[in-house]
Write a protein that holds these residues in place. Structure first.
Motif, PDB file in Angstrom:
ATOM      1  N   SER A 240     -19.855 -21.163  63.047  1.00 43.46           N
ATOM      2  CA  SER A 240     -19.561 -22.600  62.994  1.00 43.46           C
ATOM      3  C   SER A 240     -18.228 -22.868  62.304  1.00 43.46           C
ATOM      4  CB  SER A 240     -20.683 -23.338  62.244  1.00 43.46           C
ATOM      5  OG  SER A 240     -20.808 -22.842  60.919  1.00 43.46           O
ATOM      6  N   GLN A 241     -17.586 -21.819  61.793  1.00 43.81           N
ATOM      7  CA  GLN A 241     -16.314 -21.990  61.100  1.00 43.81           C
ATOM      8  C   GLN A 241     -15.187 -22.226  62.097  1.00 43.81           C
ATOM      9  OE1 GLN A 241     -14.884 -18.568  58.881  1.00 43.81           O
ATOM     10  NE2 GLN A 241     -13.720 -19.858  57.472  1.00 43.81           N
ATOM     11  N   ALA A 242     -14.327 -23.202  61.805  1.00 47.17           N
ATOM     12  CA  ALA A 242     -13.171 -23.481  62.650  1.00 47.17           C
ATOM     13  C   ALA A 242     -12.078 -22.453  62.380  1.00 47.17           C
ATOM     14  CB  ALA A 242     -12.637 -24.877  62.365  1.00 47.17           C
ATOM     15  N   LEU A 243     -11.309 -22.143  63.410  1.00 50.37           N
ATOM     16  CA  LEU A 243     -10.197 -21.206  63.255  1.00 50.37           C
ATOM     17  C   LEU A 243      -9.251 -21.662  62.147  1.00 50.37           C
ATOM     18  CD1 LEU A 243      -8.394 -18.833  64.100  1.00 50.37           C
ATOM     19  CD2 LEU A 243      -7.482 -20.282  65.940  1.00 50.37           C
ATOM     20  N   SER A 244      -8.968 -22.948  62.107  1.00 49.91           N
ATOM     21  CA  SER A 244      -8.029 -23.476  61.112  1.00 49.91           C
ATOM     22  C   SER A 244      -8.513 -23.248  59.688  1.00 49.91           C
ATOM     23  CB  SER A 244      -7.796 -24.968  61.351  1.00 49.91           C
ATOM     24  OG  SER A 244      -9.018 -25.679  61.306  1.00 49.91           O
ATOM     25  N   ASP A 245      -9.824 -23.144  59.496  1.00 47.23           N
ATOM     26  CA  ASP A 245     -10.368 -22.924  58.149  1.00 47.23           C
ATOM     27  C   ASP A 245     -10.363 -21.443  57.748  1.00 47.23           C
ATOM     28  OD1 ASP A 245     -10.873 -25.623  57.816  1.00 47.23           O
ATOM     29  OD2 ASP A 245     -12.909 -25.477  58.609  1.00 47.23           O
ATOM     30  N   ALA A 246     -10.074 -20.567  58.708  1.00 47.36           N
ATOM     31  CA  ALA A 246     -10.114 -19.129  58.426  1.00 47.36           C
ATOM     32  C   ALA A 246      -8.760 -18.580  57.982  1.00 47.36           C
ATOM     33  CB  ALA A 246     -10.584 -18.366  59.665  1.00 47.36           C
ATOM     34  N   TYR A 247      -7.684 -19.358  58.175  1.00 47.94           N
ATOM     35  CA  TYR A 247      -6.362 -18.867  57.800  1.00 47.94           C
ATOM     36  C   TYR A 247      -6.275 -18.601  56.300  1.00 47.94           C
ATOM     37  CZ  TYR A 247      -4.709 -20.238  62.450  1.00 47.94           C
ATOM     38  OH  TYR A 247      -4.532 -20.353  63.804  1.00 47.94           O
ATOM     39  N   GLY A 248      -5.524 -17.569  55.962  1.00 50.48           N
ATOM     40  CA  GLY A 248      -5.366 -17.204  54.563  1.00 50.48           C
ATOM     41  C   GLY A 248      -6.070 -15.898  54.263  1.00 50.48           C
ATOM     42  N   ILE A 249      -6.123 -15.573  52.995  1.00 55.05           N
ATOM     43  CA  ILE A 249      -6.715 -14.312  52.551  1.00 55.05           C
ATOM     44  C   ILE A 249      -8.140 -14.537  52.074  1.00 55.05           C
ATOM     45  CG2 ILE A 249      -6.509 -12.399  50.916  1.00 55.05           C
ATOM     46  CD1 ILE A 249      -3.517 -12.998  50.783  1.00 55.05           C
TER      47      ILE A 249
ATOM     48  N   ASP B  64      -5.520 -13.364  79.447  1.00 55.40           N
ATOM     49  CA  ASP B  64      -4.456 -14.355  79.283  1.00 55.40           C
ATOM     50  C   ASP B  64      -3.703 -14.254  77.965  1.00 55.40           C
ATOM     51  OD1 ASP B  64      -5.150 -15.382  81.745  1.00 55.40           O
ATOM     52  OD2 ASP B  64      -6.493 -16.905  80.910  1.00 55.40           O
ATOM     53  N   VAL B  65      -3.899 -13.183  77.209  1.00 51.06           N
ATOM     54  CA  VAL B  65      -3.176 -13.038  75.942  1.00 51.06           C
ATOM     55  C   VAL B  65      -1.691 -12.861  76.225  1.00 51.06           C
ATOM     56  CG1 VAL B  65      -2.873 -11.641  73.876  1.00 51.06           C
ATOM     57  CG2 VAL B  65      -5.170 -12.015  74.799  1.00 51.06           C
ATOM     58  N   ARG B  66      -0.870 -13.508  75.429  1.00 50.95           N
ATOM     59  CA  ARG B  66       0.569 -13.290  75.517  1.00 50.95           C
ATOM     60  C   ARG B  66       1.118 -12.980  74.126  1.00 50.95           C
ATOM     61  NH1 ARG B  66       0.245 -19.048  76.593  1.00 50.95           N
ATOM     62  NH2 ARG B  66       1.307 -20.312  74.994  1.00 50.95           N
ATOM     63  N   ALA B  67       2.355 -12.505  74.091  1.00 51.68           N
ATOM     64  CA  ALA B  67       2.960 -12.130  72.814  1.00 51.68           C
ATOM     65  C   ALA B  67       2.963 -13.311  71.862  1.00 51.68           C
ATOM     66  CB  ALA B  67       4.384 -11.633  73.038  1.00 51.68           C
ATOM     67  N   ASP B  68       2.771 -13.033  70.582  1.00 47.54           N
ATOM     68  CA  ASP B  68       2.699 -14.078  69.561  1.00 47.54           C
ATOM     69  C   ASP B  68       1.694 -15.150  69.988  1.00 47.54           C
ATOM     70  OD1 ASP B  68       4.837 -12.883  68.054  1.00 47.54           O
ATOM     71  OD2 ASP B  68       6.237 -13.733  69.515  1.00 47.54           O
ATOM     72  N   PRO B  69       0.432 -14.782  70.173  1.00 50.50           N
ATOM     73  CA  PRO B  69      -0.542 -15.686  70.790  1.00 50.50           C
ATOM     74  C   PRO B  69      -0.728 -16.985  70.007  1.00 50.50           C
ATOM     75  CG  PRO B  69      -1.626 -13.824  69.723  1.00 50.50           C
ATOM     76  CD  PRO B  69      -0.170 -13.517  69.732  1.00 50.50           C
ATOM     77  N   PRO B  70      -0.681 -18.125  70.697  1.00 53.58           N
ATOM     78  CA  PRO B  70      -0.918 -19.414  70.050  1.00 53.58           C
ATOM     79  C   PRO B  70      -2.407 -19.678  69.878  1.00 53.58           C
ATOM     80  CG  PRO B  70      -0.427 -19.767  72.360  1.00 53.58           C
ATOM     81  CD  PRO B  70      -0.281 -18.290  72.104  1.00 53.58           C
ATOM     82  N   GLU B  71      -2.729 -20.639  69.044  1.00 52.55           N
ATOM     83  CA  GLU B  71      -4.121 -20.990  68.786  1.00 52.55           C
ATOM     84  C   GLU B  71      -4.865 -21.307  70.083  1.00 52.55           C
ATOM     85  OE1 GLU B  71      -3.530 -24.250  66.038  1.00 52.55           O
ATOM     86  OE2 GLU B  71      -4.264 -23.004  64.378  1.00 52.55           O
ATOM     87  N   GLU B  72      -4.180 -21.932  71.030  1.00 54.34           N
ATOM     88  CA  GLU B  72      -4.829 -22.326  72.288  1.00 54.34           C
ATOM     89  C   GLU B  72      -5.436 -21.126  73.005  1.00 54.34           C
ATOM     90  OE1 GLU B  72      -3.645 -24.437  76.563  1.00 54.34           O
ATOM     91  OE2 GLU B  72      -2.095 -23.913  75.105  1.00 54.34           O
ATOM     92  N   ILE B  73      -4.733 -19.994  72.982  1.00 50.96           N
ATOM     93  CA  ILE B  73      -5.239 -18.784  73.625  1.00 50.96           C
ATOM     94  C   ILE B  73      -6.530 -18.336  72.952  1.00 50.96           C
ATOM     95  CG2 ILE B  73      -4.799 -16.324  73.971  1.00 50.96           C
ATOM     96  CD1 ILE B  73      -3.216 -17.989  75.895  1.00 50.96           C
ATOM     97  N   VAL B  74      -6.546 -18.339  71.620  1.00 49.50           N
ATOM     98  CA  VAL B  74      -7.739 -17.916  70.887  1.00 49.50           C
ATOM     99  C   VAL B  74      -8.910 -18.839  71.199  1.00 49.50           C
ATOM    100  CG1 VAL B  74      -8.729 -17.508  68.606  1.00 49.50           C
ATOM    101  CG2 VAL B  74      -6.329 -16.947  69.046  1.00 49.50           C
ATOM    102  N   LEU B  75      -8.672 -20.136  71.196  1.00 48.89           N
ATOM    103  CA  LEU B  75      -9.748 -21.093  71.428  1.00 48.89           C
ATOM    104  C   LEU B  75     -10.289 -20.992  72.855  1.00 48.89           C
ATOM    105  CD1 LEU B  75      -8.277 -24.163  69.512  1.00 48.89           C
ATOM    106  CD2 LEU B  75     -10.017 -22.533  68.726  1.00 48.89           C
ATOM    107  N   ASN B  76      -9.410 -20.773  73.823  1.00 48.33           N
ATOM    108  CA  ASN B  76      -9.863 -20.599  75.209  1.00 48.33           C
ATOM    109  C   ASN B  76     -10.723 -19.337  75.344  1.00 48.33           C
ATOM    110  OD1 ASN B  76      -8.486 -22.885  75.975  1.00 48.33           O
ATOM    111  ND2 ASN B  76      -6.744 -21.791  76.857  1.00 48.33           N
ATOM    112  N   ALA B  77     -10.290 -18.264  74.697  1.00 53.48           N
ATOM    113  CA  ALA B  77     -11.062 -17.020  74.749  1.00 53.48           C
ATOM    114  C   ALA B  77     -12.411 -17.182  74.055  1.00 53.48           C
ATOM    115  CB  ALA B  77     -10.262 -15.887  74.103  1.00 53.48           C
ATOM    116  N   LEU B  78     -12.423 -17.912  72.960  1.00 49.59           N
ATOM    117  CA  LEU B  78     -13.680 -18.163  72.254  1.00 49.59           C
ATOM    118  C   LEU B  78     -14.679 -18.891  73.135  1.00 49.59           C
ATOM    119  CD1 LEU B  78     -12.677 -19.175  68.609  1.00 49.59           C
ATOM    120  CD2 LEU B  78     -14.285 -17.375  69.265  1.00 49.59           C
ATOM    121  N   ASP B  79     -14.212 -19.918  73.829  1.00 49.24           N
ATOM    122  CA  ASP B  79     -15.103 -20.677  74.717  1.00 49.24           C
ATOM    123  C   ASP B  79     -15.712 -19.770  75.776  1.00 49.24           C
ATOM    124  OD1 ASP B  79     -14.746 -23.059  73.400  1.00 49.24           O
ATOM    125  OD2 ASP B  79     -13.180 -23.803  74.747  1.00 49.24           O
TER     126      ASP B  79
END
Length: 386
Positions: free
Chosen positions: A119-128, A72-87
């Protein structure tokens, strides 16, 4: 003889690289060596429709490995796609993650491998450098010769209607980058052209990067541009030419290795708003602004551009070589039958100030540009591209 100025550097890349026609047949053996567990294949509907996933599944089956497919990946994937794949990956008790496709599929695969049991949230991983912990075994298989994502520690995710964020961490580099040029033979000419220009931009911006430019990346850039400038037109106009496809795929990887360590700059910073607001494919966005950024950077980068011009235009006169580099790319875009003006993509002229303002948000990239870019500078570049 003057010794080269070698700054302190750290160079990171994939642990292993395989490049040969039919290499997809080795996937099962590679994954079995990494983990006996279930394989989680991340891809997109276009790959499924083209049947490019089938040899991957056959190879995994021959190695006795079970596989789940997330398509279900699409161009410029939104967070929802990542979270669904993670589940799904967690529920499947994944052992190895495989990314198959363009940059979007490989970017999602990176985050699945890194966050599957974290246990890390995706939102906490953004950045360098904000990603914590280890990742699952990861294999990346590009089906376009462009993004270089198979050898970069970067994952770009869409976080809002027009905004993106990056996760940048060494854990995102794969165990294996598996390059099979046969997977790229069916790419349409316009996709081959846009992704090819994208890879060439990676090389150019790496070579002039202001902060982390280094001899190792420079060496890779030289070979990448040698391969791609000699083969991009053949790959676009004769997509079945396997030698040209191989050269483009390997050249893209070399450029990816280069800019992963000597990062891209203003071309990408100005391209991102075009994708965010008008959904222009990333490679095409790069090509639209490239000549104009090259002309803007001329006063700080003439010597570097002369070196690159000699690679893509062997025998170019030294005095005019750096000035002719933008002309070379404008002519190349024309020969590849790509749009060359923003107006051709229905970008409204009154949107240019907004695009310039948004480009200023890309300071992660702009700090690498060899010449400082102001908002007014960005606006003038967009106007030149209009």
């Amino acid at each position: 003889m003057t010794s080269p100025d070698i700054r302190p550097l750290k160079f990171n890349t994939a642990r292993s690289i395989v490049c040969e026609p039919g290499a997809i047949g080795q996937l099962g053996e590679i994954c079995a060596d990494l983990s006996p567990g279930r394989v989680f294949l991340v891809t997109d509907p276009g790959i499924i429709a083209a049947g490019l996933h089938e040899p991957a599944l056959d190879s995994l089956s021959s190695a006795g490995l079970a596989c789940s497919v997330f398509q279900d990946v699409r161009a410029d994937p939104p967070e929802e796609i990542v979270l669904n794949a993670l589940d799904l990956a967690r529920n499947e008790k994944t052992g190895t993650v495989v990314g198959l496709g363009g940059g979007s599929s490989m970017d999602v695969a990176k985050l699945i491998a890194a966050l599957c049991y974290s246990s890390q949230a995706l939102s906490d991983a953004y950045g360098i450098g904000n990603l914590t912990g280890e990742r699952l075994p990861l294999v990346q298989i590009p089906t376009t010769a462009g993004t270089g994502s198979e050898v970069t520690p970067i994952s770009i995710i869409t976080t809002g209607a027009t905004t993106k964020a990056a996760v940048i961490a060494p854990q995102l580099l794969p165990d294996v980058a598996l390059l099979d040029p046969e997977l790229t033979v069916g790419l349409p000419p316009h996709v081959t052209a846009a992704t090819g220009i994208d890879a060439m931009v990676h090389a150019i911006e790496s070579f002039t990067s202001a902060i982390h430019k280094n001899p190792y990346s420079d060496m890779l850039v030289t070979q990448a541009l040698t391969l791609m400038s000699a083969n991009i037109e053949t790959a676009v106009h004769d997509g079945g030419d396997l030698a040209a496809r191989t050269a483009m795929l390997f050249g893209s990887l070399l450029a990816g290795q280069a800019f992963a360590n000597s990062p891209v700059a203003a071309v990408h910073a100005l391209a991102y708003p075009l994708g965010g607001h008008f959904h222009i494919p990333h490679g095409l966005s790069n090509s639209l602004v490239l000549p104009h950024v090259l002309r803007f950077n001329y006063e700080t980068s003439a010597d570097h551009y002369a070196t690159l011009a000699e690679i893509v235009m062997p025998g170019a006169g030294e005095g005019s070589a750096s000035e002719s580099l933008p002309d070379y790319f404008e002519a190349l875009v024309d020969r590849l039958k790509m749009p060359s003006r923003l107006r051709e993509l229905n970008v409204p002229e009154d949107s240019l100030p907004m695009l310039a303002s948004d480009a200023m948000l890309q300071q992660r990239l702009l700090v690498n540009n060899p010449r400082k870019v102001s908002e007014q500078d960005a606006l003038r570049i967009y106007e030149a591209a209009y």
